[in-house]
Scaffold this active site. Sequence first.
Site, PDB file in Angstrom:
ATOM      1  CB  CYS A  32     -17.633   0.716 -16.734  1.00 34.25           C
ATOM      2  SG  CYS A  32     -16.089   1.250 -17.515  1.00 34.25           S
ATOM      3  CB  CYS A  35     -13.256  -2.449 -17.139  1.00 41.89           C
ATOM      4  SG  CYS A  35     -13.168  -0.884 -16.242  1.00 41.89           S
ATOM      5  CG  ASP A 457     -31.081 -25.854 -49.547  1.00 40.07           C
ATOM      6  OD1 ASP A 457     -30.969 -26.011 -50.767  1.00 40.07           O
ATOM      7  OD2 ASP A 457     -30.995 -26.781 -48.721  1.00 40.07           O
ATOM      8  CG  ASP A 694     -29.142 -28.775 -44.381  1.00 40.51           C
ATOM      9  OD1 ASP A 694     -28.025 -28.208 -44.419  1.00 40.51           O
ATOM     10  OD2 ASP A 694     -29.393 -29.806 -45.022  1.00 40.51           O
ATOM     11  CG  ASP A 698     -26.953 -25.919 -47.340  1.00 38.16           C
ATOM     12  OD1 ASP A 698     -26.674 -26.457 -48.416  1.00 38.16           O
ATOM     13  OD2 ASP A 698     -28.066 -25.996 -46.804  1.00 38.16           O
TER      14      ASP A 698
END
Length: 799
Positions: A32, A35, A457, A694, A698
């Site tokens: 599951c 786990c 920006d 972009d 940045d």
Amino acid sequence: MEASCHTSATADAAPAAPSAGPLSFTVNGMNCSSCVRHVTDAIQGVAGVASASVSLEQGRATVRPKPGNHLDAQAIAQAVKSVGYDATLVATEDAHAHPHEHGRDQAWQRTMMLGAAVTVVLMLGEWVFGWGMERWFQWVAFVLALPVQIFCGAQFYRGAWNQLKAGSSNMDTLVALGSTTAFAYSVVGLFAGWQSHLYFMEAAGIITLISVGHWLEAVISTRAASSLRALLNLAPQTARRLDEHGLETEVPVAQLQPGDCIVLKPGDRVPTDAEVLEGNSAVDESMLTGESLPVDKAAGAKLYTGTSNQNGRLLARVTATGEATALAQIIAVVERAQSSRASIQKLGDKVSSVFVPVVVVLAFLTALWWGIGFTSAAAAHDWLAPYLWHAALPQTALAAAVIHAAAVLIIACPCAMGLATPAAIMAGANAAARRGILIRDGAALEKSGTITAVLFDKTGTLTHGKLSVAAFEDGRGSQARAEVQSLAAALTKPSHHPLSQAIANSTLTANLPLQEPASPLGESNAVPLLGGVGGGFRGASQAQKFAATNSLADWRELRGAGVQALWNGQLVRLGSLNWLDECQVNVAAAAKFREHWSAQGATVLGLAADRSLLGVIALRDTLKPAAQDVVALLRAQKLGAYMVTGDNRATAVAIAAQAGIPANQVFAEVRPERKAEIIKELQARGERVAFVGDGINDAPALEQADLGIAVSKASDVAREAADIILLKSDIQAIPEAIGLAQATLRTIKQNLFWAFFYNAASIPLAMLGFLSPLICAAAMGLSDLIVIGNALRLRQWKS
């Protein structure tokens, strides 16, 4: 072509020297999502590991190293073993092979079918024919239930034993204890000759119903991962490689190396990242970016793995292979997102870490209560029955103690709690990937839910980022127009800044239309200015001619200001008028030109020699058509919209007004390094900021923001510092990305609420005897399906 690409000498050419790369392991014993969490945490605790992606469906773990580190496979395998699972390193040649997608489905299906066959027979015997108290039928029930307990229950017993050896416990522990309790009680009663009801049907039914739940979970989870598998299947297995004699040879994609030439015919899928050398065609990149329209490709254009060539023949040079391709990087991002954990999951983790021991204690107390105080327990049950429902109680205190304790163990399995977050993250990440939106991890989803403001920006985000010369002005009657014009082009040519490139690459030779009001600059300039209003640049060819006779020395670029160099003993500069003013250049004569073009959203630059202004240039970028709608959608989501730019304030306000951003929410004349400081200022006001940039220049701002959104190209995926990456430049995806992330966060919260509510309500009911072990097993499976089904709703999410 020969100078642009090479061909591999032979298929057996020696590969490049190996580097520290990812390792793949097969992991056994996972049943599951709980786990998966244990395995992931164990691997990420090993020194040198950057991330681990663990797939429950494939039983596979992909481990990536930190930069400069080599992975220790033995240490990773040992770490996995320490938490109760087995990990085996996958051979290099098989690392990218796809394991059988339905292996986990089929394993649970076999268990379910055997268990169901036995359980149905026992149910018919007890409930239809009434043979439950017949001795011969009890022996038949024992014979039928024994293989279910041994073979079908083996997965639960192995898991529980491995956890016990590791000093831990999980849902396998509870299932094994609950089923074994009912079966062992029945075996003792059968051999002791008790004249009472035995629970072989319940013991087999517990394992069967939980196996049904696991099977359905596996099927649904496999469907939820379909987007990622679709990406994996996009890359073709072979490619047409062009050899040194110009002959085409079909070779396995694995044999391609950077620099090889490949041929793409109409209808072909691109086998690996490449650059077009010859030909023209349209390429469908919708699988990568979500863009519905094909993209025109000519010489110099980039091609990405898995995209589809539409209508032309292309000759291309391989630029990246294997995990270096954009598709592989995107898949890696989606895989990391699927296996990531949001901090909201820590609550579930803390509860789960103590949940199983607490449930075992509660089951023990339930057994004591019904075993020792049967009368009082039955009285409590009877008192509540009119308000709930009447349930048949076991006939003896011992039977009641065993059965109700087993019911507590079964109903309390924390599987839904473990599924709550990862199921939602997986569905949300896949739904986003289909839309050309990459969500890096669960933390990004969580951040999205707290955002109050979006900071754009300007260049390349709100605008197209493709600048052009709108106007140029110098003194009247200039005799040195060509020389000064070439000076501007030569000065900007070495720079990669968009403003510089717009000037250097300008090919405008016809007069630009005269814009009123426009006045010539004053006559105080030491050097005649460049033409009149409406003059144009001759471009690179004139600049090269100029540079041959007039060399620039000590060329420098000042970030956020402009460029400068020495020319004929003078310091020449080209950049913002504010910067020139700081350098004591007389810019007063450019006031009207600046005011006029700034009001139209243009960026005004000046060209100066020492302290004299030679000319002024207006460069204009156009607002993206969807910008105004995007800002309106963000406001509808109750998010504030801000803009930051290096342009002067008049230009910035004009652009912002077109987009619908108020002037008081515009940050102008901001140098790149100050963007992060602007975000800090907004955060200090109490805003939770999403920054849209972009993604290349940045990085500091994207890191500082509460949520970083990069409008990116596919080739930039690996370099981004953003939380969310848009693979298309269309900013209409921004509200969609934020909306989908917030929807995923809401789904996580809903799932966690249901998981906690389910356990909080059901455990007391089981302790009081209102839920039989069979009902508990069915309810546990149903809770898993509710959590997964709620998560899968994200696949149909619409903004």
